[in-house]
Design a protein around this motif. Sequence first.
Motif, short mmCIF file in Angstrom:
data_model
loop_
_atom_site.label_atom_id
_atom_site.label_comp_id
_atom_site.label_asym_id
_atom_site.label_seq_id
_atom_site.Cartn_x
_atom_site.Cartn_y
_atom_site.Cartn_z
N ARG A 51 0.85 -1.17 0.00
CA ARG A 51 0.00 0.00 0.00
C ARG A 51 0.90 1.23 0.00
NH1 ARG A 51 -5.25 1.22 2.58
NH2 ARG A 51 -5.25 3.43 3.11
N LEU A 53 1.81 4.74 1.10
CA LEU A 53 1.42 5.55 2.25
C LEU A 53 1.72 7.02 2.08
CD1 LEU A 53 2.46 3.48 5.39
CD2 LEU A 53 0.22 3.68 4.31
N LYS A 54 2.88 7.32 1.53
CA LYS A 54 3.30 8.71 1.57
C LYS A 54 4.47 8.95 0.63
CE LYS A 54 3.06 11.02 5.54
NZ LYS A 54 3.34 11.36 6.92
N GLU A 63 6.99 6.02 0.77
CA GLU A 63 6.81 5.15 1.93
C GLU A 63 5.70 4.16 1.61
OE1 GLU A 63 5.96 7.17 5.60
OE2 GLU A 63 5.49 5.31 6.66
N PHE A 65 3.63 0.30 2.72
CA PHE A 65 3.29 -0.60 3.82
C PHE A 65 3.20 -2.01 3.25
CE2 PHE A 65 0.08 -2.82 6.40
CZ PHE A 65 0.59 -2.62 7.68
N ARG A 67 3.52 -6.40 4.61
CA ARG A 67 3.78 -7.41 5.65
C ARG A 67 3.79 -6.82 7.05
NH1 ARG A 67 5.57 -12.10 3.21
NH2 ARG A 67 6.20 -11.81 1.05
N GLY A 68 2.95 -5.82 7.28
CA GLY A 68 2.84 -5.27 8.63
C GLY A 68 3.92 -4.27 9.00
N HIS A 70 6.62 -0.71 7.62
CA HIS A 70 6.78 0.43 6.71
C HIS A 70 8.16 0.40 6.07
CE1 HIS A 70 3.34 2.91 8.46
NE2 HIS A 70 3.32 1.75 9.09
N LEU A 71 8.19 0.54 4.77
CA LEU A 71 9.46 0.51 4.04
C LEU A 71 9.52 1.76 3.18
CD1 LEU A 71 11.91 -1.45 3.36
CD2 LEU A 71 10.63 -2.02 1.30
N PHE B 394 14.56 9.78 5.69
CA PHE B 394 13.45 9.82 4.72
C PHE B 394 13.26 11.25 4.19
CE2 PHE B 394 8.68 10.15 4.21
CZ PHE B 394 8.55 9.29 3.14
N MET B 511 14.96 1.17 3.01
CA MET B 511 15.14 1.37 4.45
C MET B 511 13.81 1.20 5.18
SD MET B 511 16.48 4.91 6.16
CE MET B 511 15.01 5.75 5.60
N LEU B 513 11.10 2.05 8.00
CA LEU B 513 10.70 3.14 8.89
C LEU B 513 10.06 2.47 10.11
CD1 LEU B 513 9.15 5.70 6.38
CD2 LEU B 513 11.37 5.83 7.49
#
Lengths: 86, 742
Positions: A51, A53-54, A63, A65, A67-68, A70-71, B394, B511, B513
Amino acid sequence: MSETTPTNTVLKITLDTLKIGQEARVDRVRGGRANAQRLQEMGLIAGTTIRILKFAPLGDPIEIFLRGYHLTLRREEAAFIEVTPL
Amino acid sequence: MSLDSLSAPIAPSSSASRTIALAGNPNCGKTTLFNALTGLRQRVGNYAGVTVEKKEGKLQVGETDVNVVDIPGIYSLSARSLDEQVARNVLLGTQADASRPDFIVSIVDASNLERNLYLTTQLMELGRPVLVALNMMDVAAQNGIDIDAAALGEALGVPVLPIVASREVGLEPLKRRLVEPLPPLPKRHWKLAPSLEDEIKKLADFLTEHQLIEPLAAEGEAIRLLLNDMEAAPVQIELPPELENRIIQARERLEAADIDWWAVEAEARYGWIKHICAHAVVTAEGFKHTTSDKIDRVVTHRILGPLFFAFILILVFESISRFAQYPMDLIGGFFDYAGDWVRGLVPPGDMQGLLADGVIPGVGGVITFLPQILILSFFISLLEDSGYMARAAFIMDRIMRRVGLNGKSFIPLLSSFACAIPGIMATRTIENPKDRLVTILIAPLMSCSARLPVYLLMIHTFFPSGKRIGIFSTQTVVLFSMYVLGIVAAIGMGWLFKKTLLRGHSPPLIMELPPYRFPAWRNVFSTMLTRAGQFLQRAGTVILAISMVLWFLAAYPKNIQLSRNYATERQQMETRFQAGQLTEAEKEQQLAELKVAEASERSRKSYLGTMGHTLEPAIRPLGFNWKIGIGLISAFAAREVIISTMAIVYSVGDDEANENTQSLQKALQNDRYPDGRPVYTPLVAVALMVFFVLALQCMSTFAIVRRETNSWRWPFFMLGYMTALAYVTTLIVYQGGRMLGF
């Protein structure tokens, strides 16, 4: 060109083109092997739901989402991740 | 060796000792668990030859001594980064200076189960029993994740113990398990296509036959060697040529069969993980807004995010300039007292001089700055522990990219505000060697805590505290500007290096978060104490030695040709006083003047003075006199030494001097050129600070760069470019400032 070789030019949607809040399923991670492996180790493999996110204040990186958790990754790498929007 | 019994159970031992390794992803709570298990019984150092941090601790369970090795936080054991390589070596027992762990505790963040288990699946292939500590069960529950630990253990084939390390929940059962026998490792559950399994088997047999690795770990090693593309690894491991050939041939065979060998491992491991979780985990599927996301709505917001970031930086620097003063005065006062005490105890002479004028003020002048280092390392570990550091990366990635680096370089650079040494050590998380080198080269431009004493001395002495610019005091603005100058210089030089010497593509930024967490105070304080300890160690050894050498250089030679006979003049004054030609007050004043004149002449003619004078023509255009020259010479050992040096230069030969910062401030303010002009103006103070921002005045940084780059070329290059940059910039600032009438 597209009329002669239709199979090679099927437009794949890549992760970087998605909008905030959109969900998608990962189909394939392309790009250099080492980079692809890093992304795969972090859980970005075929079938994974992600998903958006940002975007960072300056528009990049992204950013996501999955597998639970945030990457964050750049648009540049995201462009190698082929997805199917859900 | 049959695959069904990959490891023999370890017999319980009542009074033996055993070694366990803690391994886990970054942000899984590993440090918290390590601290909770070992308390203060830990040692922090480095693995031999590399700068990967080696953390060991001890605890006792019943009669058994348990030695705990904390492995660096990693996502994978594919050994692409230096951390991963060292972790793998330690766990396999091939790291020379670490004993092989008897078993491995795999710490898994229950709220981030799938990705954390990835590493666990790799840890289970190293031939040592594995115990899973399922951490952050509370967070998982909050996020609607319900994990059946027993079922998870069943599915994985290794014991799973739920814990909450931050609240010390479940630690007693865990400790007991550390000394109990563990079941043998299960055989590998996840399977690849038959042709791949075939190649893995062949390679594993080859490794075992040639005794390149122990049989129990051969299969895991074969998987790693065959399926990982190591071309981008920072340190290439030399493989035996025959092994190398076998890997290449196996890959060629797979490619001929149209198998993407590099894409299968992660899919297979995650496939198995999915299968396991289906048995043991009930998750409220999909994305939910957590508290962490709510915080991020502000902290990484398009406009508020950068503002918050700037606010954090200002808060940190304002705190340092405000809260450090009182404890600093206290420490300064203590060393004044110690100096006086020694003077009363030791008869006058070289010994008294060495102690009271060399060692005590020298070491004291440095220890005075401990409060600032504590405050800064407090904030930095707070930011790291809370999860904000990754957000800073970030936010900053786009800007760092302009320089040709990525957001990851920002964290080592930010750490360099405390000290360039841990900052340079932190660059090992950067996978691309060129980017790592550029980050190392510019890290010392960040204003470290050792510069802070110099900045504060100059600012407090030459910028009145009452003045304000806007809502901030002038002092804060000047201090902030010095930090900004360092950042700007680093960006400029980084850009230049990436364009010229170290051209190359930007590495990807991939990376995590991590969720925001309330910082574990124990971790924050333990980091603070470690940093302070490292600083004091330097103050206690290097700086002690330098103080002694400098005192000698400043106090000798003794039998110099003086321009006046001070002793005779003193006697004449006494005679005139007794003859009634001088009042008591006049006599005292003239004696004091005479004393200053003598001290000044003696220090001018000392070895150090000669060195300063020799340097003076070169630094005169920067607005510096020979005394500053002496300070600069000594500061090339370590920046903060300039203060103790100045204290010595301005007080040698004066028995009643007290070398605390305030008297040094007065001495600086009152120093005059022979024509009566003050030596120090605010412009000179700024010029001196600018020089300190940009020059490489730190033996320790030089040494760490030598070790990190494994060459003499880069530390010398760094010394050269920084000195040139400092000289030219200071020249422009001072001459430009004079033209503008400052």
